[in-house]
Structures are given as structure tokens and as C-alpha cells.
Design a protein around this motif. Structure first.
Motif, mmCIF file in Angstrom:
data_model
loop_
_atom_site.group_PDB
_atom_site.id
_atom_site.type_symbol
_atom_site.label_atom_id
_atom_site.label_comp_id
_atom_site.label_asym_id
_atom_site.label_seq_id
_atom_site.Cartn_x
_atom_site.Cartn_y
_atom_site.Cartn_z
ATOM 1 N N LYS A 168 -0.928 -13.343 5.571
ATOM 2 C CA LYS A 168 -2.085 -12.600 5.179
ATOM 3 C C LYS A 168 -1.723 -11.043 5.655
ATOM 4 O O LYS A 168 -1.765 -10.178 4.874
ATOM 5 N N LEU A 169 -1.274 -11.050 7.064
ATOM 6 C CA LEU A 169 -1.089 -9.845 7.511
ATOM 7 C C LEU A 169 0.229 -9.137 6.893
ATOM 8 O O LEU A 169 0.235 -7.992 6.544
ATOM 9 N N MET A 170 1.226 -10.005 6.665
ATOM 10 C CA MET A 170 2.331 -9.610 6.119
ATOM 11 C C MET A 170 2.038 -8.931 4.561
ATOM 12 O O MET A 170 2.813 -7.981 4.346
ATOM 13 N N ALA A 171 1.289 -9.664 3.888
ATOM 14 C CA ALA A 171 0.944 -9.190 2.467
ATOM 15 C C ALA A 171 0.463 -7.795 2.479
ATOM 16 O O ALA A 171 0.775 -6.872 1.585
ATOM 17 N N PHE A 172 -0.584 -7.650 3.459
ATOM 18 C CA PHE A 172 -1.315 -6.229 3.511
ATOM 19 C C PHE A 172 -0.338 -5.054 3.903
ATOM 20 O O PHE A 172 -0.045 -4.159 3.367
ATOM 21 N N ILE A 173 0.359 -5.432 5.124
ATOM 22 C CA ILE A 173 1.175 -4.219 5.936
ATOM 23 C C ILE A 173 2.381 -4.028 5.279
ATOM 24 O O ILE A 173 2.690 -2.844 5.127
ATOM 25 N N ALA A 174 3.020 -5.133 4.570
ATOM 26 C CA ALA A 174 4.039 -4.596 3.686
ATOM 27 C C ALA A 174 3.784 -3.675 2.577
ATOM 28 O O ALA A 174 4.427 -2.800 2.283
ATOM 29 N N ARG A 175 2.847 -3.833 1.789
ATOM 30 C CA ARG A 175 2.094 -3.239 0.808
ATOM 31 C C ARG A 175 1.951 -1.992 1.418
ATOM 32 O O ARG A 175 2.161 -0.659 0.684
ATOM 33 N N ALA A 176 1.185 -1.616 2.398
ATOM 34 C CA ALA A 176 0.780 -0.460 3.000
ATOM 35 C C ALA A 176 2.114 0.215 3.332
ATOM 36 O O ALA A 176 2.215 1.580 2.828
ATOM 37 N N SER A 177 3.122 -0.072 3.811
ATOM 38 C CA SER A 177 4.397 0.384 4.205
ATOM 39 C C SER A 177 5.025 0.885 3.098
ATOM 40 O O SER A 177 5.535 1.996 3.098
ATOM 41 N N VAL A 178 5.012 0.226 2.055
ATOM 42 C CA VAL A 178 5.601 0.759 0.634
ATOM 43 C C VAL A 178 4.819 1.892 -0.104
ATOM 44 O O VAL A 178 5.425 2.817 -0.338
ATOM 45 N N THR A 179 3.596 1.794 0.236
ATOM 46 C CA THR A 179 2.782 2.781 -0.119
ATOM 47 C C THR A 179 3.081 4.260 0.791
ATOM 48 O O THR A 179 3.163 5.086 0.057
ATOM 49 N N ILE A 180 3.034 4.017 1.935
ATOM 50 C CA ILE A 180 3.573 5.019 2.805
ATOM 51 C C ILE A 180 4.720 5.898 2.503
ATOM 52 O O ILE A 180 4.893 7.111 2.333
ATOM 53 N N ALA A 181 5.658 4.876 2.102
ATOM 54 C CA ALA A 181 7.143 5.500 1.879
ATOM 55 C C ALA A 181 6.958 6.271 0.417
ATOM 56 O O ALA A 181 7.661 7.045 0.265
ATOM 57 N N ARG A 182 6.124 5.764 -0.312
ATOM 58 C CA ARG A 182 5.959 6.321 -1.729
ATOM 59 C C ARG A 182 5.461 7.614 -1.830
ATOM 60 O O ARG A 182 5.937 8.656 -2.370
ATOM 61 N N LEU A 183 4.482 7.863 -0.855
ATOM 62 C CA LEU A 183 3.696 9.039 -0.771
ATOM 63 C C LEU A 183 4.591 10.011 0.257
ATOM 64 O O LEU A 183 4.243 11.348 0.121
ATOM 65 N N GLY A 184 5.546 9.539 0.951
ATOM 66 C CA GLY A 184 6.219 10.686 1.782
ATOM 67 C C GLY A 184 5.553 10.900 3.267
ATOM 68 O O GLY A 184 4.202 10.307 3.321
ATOM 69 N N PRO A 185 6.151 11.345 3.884
ATOM 70 C CA PRO A 185 5.423 11.524 5.306
ATOM 71 C C PRO A 185 4.486 12.480 5.428
ATOM 72 O O PRO A 185 4.136 13.360 4.722
ATOM 73 N N SER A 186 3.450 12.222 6.432
ATOM 74 C CA SER A 186 2.183 12.791 6.546
ATOM 75 C C SER A 186 2.722 14.260 7.633
ATOM 76 O O SER A 186 3.908 14.294 8.281
ATOM 77 N N GLU A 187 1.877 14.976 7.854
ATOM 78 C CA GLU A 187 2.144 16.115 8.760
ATOM 79 C C GLU A 187 2.134 15.559 10.151
ATOM 80 O O GLU A 187 1.401 14.694 10.465
ATOM 81 N N SER A 237 -4.838 -4.448 -2.580
ATOM 82 C CA SER A 237 -3.692 -4.023 -3.033
ATOM 83 C C SER A 237 -3.943 -2.853 -3.988
ATOM 84 O O SER A 237 -3.120 -1.748 -4.138
ATOM 85 N N GLY A 238 -4.941 -3.071 -4.731
ATOM 86 C CA GLY A 238 -5.342 -1.929 -5.815
ATOM 87 C C GLY A 238 -5.618 -0.533 -4.970
ATOM 88 O O GLY A 238 -5.366 0.464 -5.484
ATOM 89 N N GLN A 239 -6.478 -0.711 -4.096
ATOM 90 C CA GLN A 239 -6.847 0.494 -3.259
ATOM 91 C C GLN A 239 -5.464 1.014 -2.484
ATOM 92 O O GLN A 239 -5.304 2.364 -2.687
ATOM 93 N N LEU A 240 -4.583 0.122 -2.116
ATOM 94 C CA LEU A 240 -3.401 0.980 -1.438
ATOM 95 C C LEU A 240 -2.689 1.607 -2.784
ATOM 96 O O LEU A 240 -2.013 2.811 -2.563
ATOM 97 N N ASP A 241 -2.375 0.934 -3.805
ATOM 98 C CA ASP A 241 -1.843 1.545 -4.985
ATOM 99 C C ASP A 241 -2.346 2.719 -5.442
ATOM 100 O O ASP A 241 -1.530 3.519 -6.049
ATOM 101 N N ALA A 242 -3.688 2.792 -5.153
ATOM 102 C CA ALA A 242 -4.335 4.174 -6.004
ATOM 103 C C ALA A 242 -4.394 5.360 -4.640
ATOM 104 O O ALA A 242 -4.820 6.295 -4.944
ATOM 105 N N ALA A 243 -3.908 4.949 -3.361
ATOM 106 C CA ALA A 243 -4.280 5.772 -2.412
ATOM 107 C C ALA A 243 -3.383 7.148 -2.783
ATOM 108 O O ALA A 243 -2.250 7.144 -3.389
ATOM 109 N N LYS A 244 -3.917 8.210 -2.332
ATOM 110 C CA LYS A 244 -3.313 9.442 -2.848
ATOM 111 C C LYS A 244 -2.782 10.166 -1.640
ATOM 112 O O LYS A 244 -2.016 11.362 -1.327
#
Length: 117
Positions: A77-96, A5-12
Motif C-alpha cells: 500500500k505504501l509502495m503503490a502511493f509513494i511510487a505514484r507520488a514520485s512519478v508525479t513529482i518527476a512529471r511536474l519537475g522540481p519545485s523552488e 491516484s486520481g488526485q495525484l494525476d491531477a496535481a498541478k
């Protein structure tokens, strides 16, 4: 090493989130993956759409599941990780847009708004 979760939160970048998802699920054993419903098992992630597709599948399965014991624990366990990953993606915005994207597999891009003159 920081928690997942910390790594996801720190993703740039979205690409970094996708890479973290690949790494996270690569550490699961075949037995752990087998506890998940077949249609919600993580596979190769190419981009954020794959992460978001797994998130949608996991949410739907969690809502409708009658799983218990180890199967339920693994789904959580799947839900906890993948939900946080999706939130992080939404925060960062779309990629190219990926180079192999096709209109049939990727949503259409909106035209940029042109200001009135």
C-alpha cells in the motif's frame, strides 16, 4: 472525491503532491503505520525530497523484505502511493528550493548553461 491516484494525476504542482502525501498518510491509523519497518514509516513531508526519500526507502525495503500477511499488504500500500507520488513529482519537475535548505541537506543546483557568443 477522486481516488488518491486520481488526485495525484491531477496535481498541478509539486507542493500539491507533497500536501496530498501528508493528507494520505495522516489518514493511516497508528496500527497501520506500525506494520511498516520503522525506518520506512512516513513522517512529516516538507518537500519533494522527503517524498522521494520515502520512495527510495520503500523500494529498498520491498526488494529485501521477507514480510508476509498484513505487513506485506501495508508495505505494498505504501509502495503503490509513494511510487505514484514520485512519478508525479518527476512529471511536474522540481519545485523552488525551500528556504530552510542547506548545502548539506539539499543537492547543489547546476549553473545555467551560457550559450557561446
Amino acid at each position: 472525491m477522486a481516488s488518491w491516484s486520481g488526485q495525484l494525476d491531477a496535481a498541478k504542482s509539486v507542493d500539491e503532491v507533497v500536501a496530498l502525501a501528508l493528507d494520505y498518510f495522516a489518514r493511516w491509523t497508528p496500527e497501520e503505520i506500525a506494520l511498516l519497518p520503522a525506518h520506512c514509516r512516513p513522517s512529516r513531508f516538507r518537500d519533494e525530497i522527503d517524498v522521494e526519500d520515502l520512495h527510495r526507502c520503500a523500494v529498498e525495503e520491498f526488494r529485501n523484505s521477507r514480510a508476509s500477511g498484513d505487513e506485506l499488504a501495508q508495505l505494498q500500500k505504501l509502495m503503490a502511493f509513494i511510487a505514484r507520488a514520485s512519478v508525479t513529482i518527476a512529471r511536474l519537475g522540481p519545485s523552488e528550493e525551500p528556504s530552510d535548505a542547506t548545502p548539506a541537506t539539499r543537492p547543489p543546483q547546476r549553473a545555467a548553461a551560457v550559450p557561446d557568443s
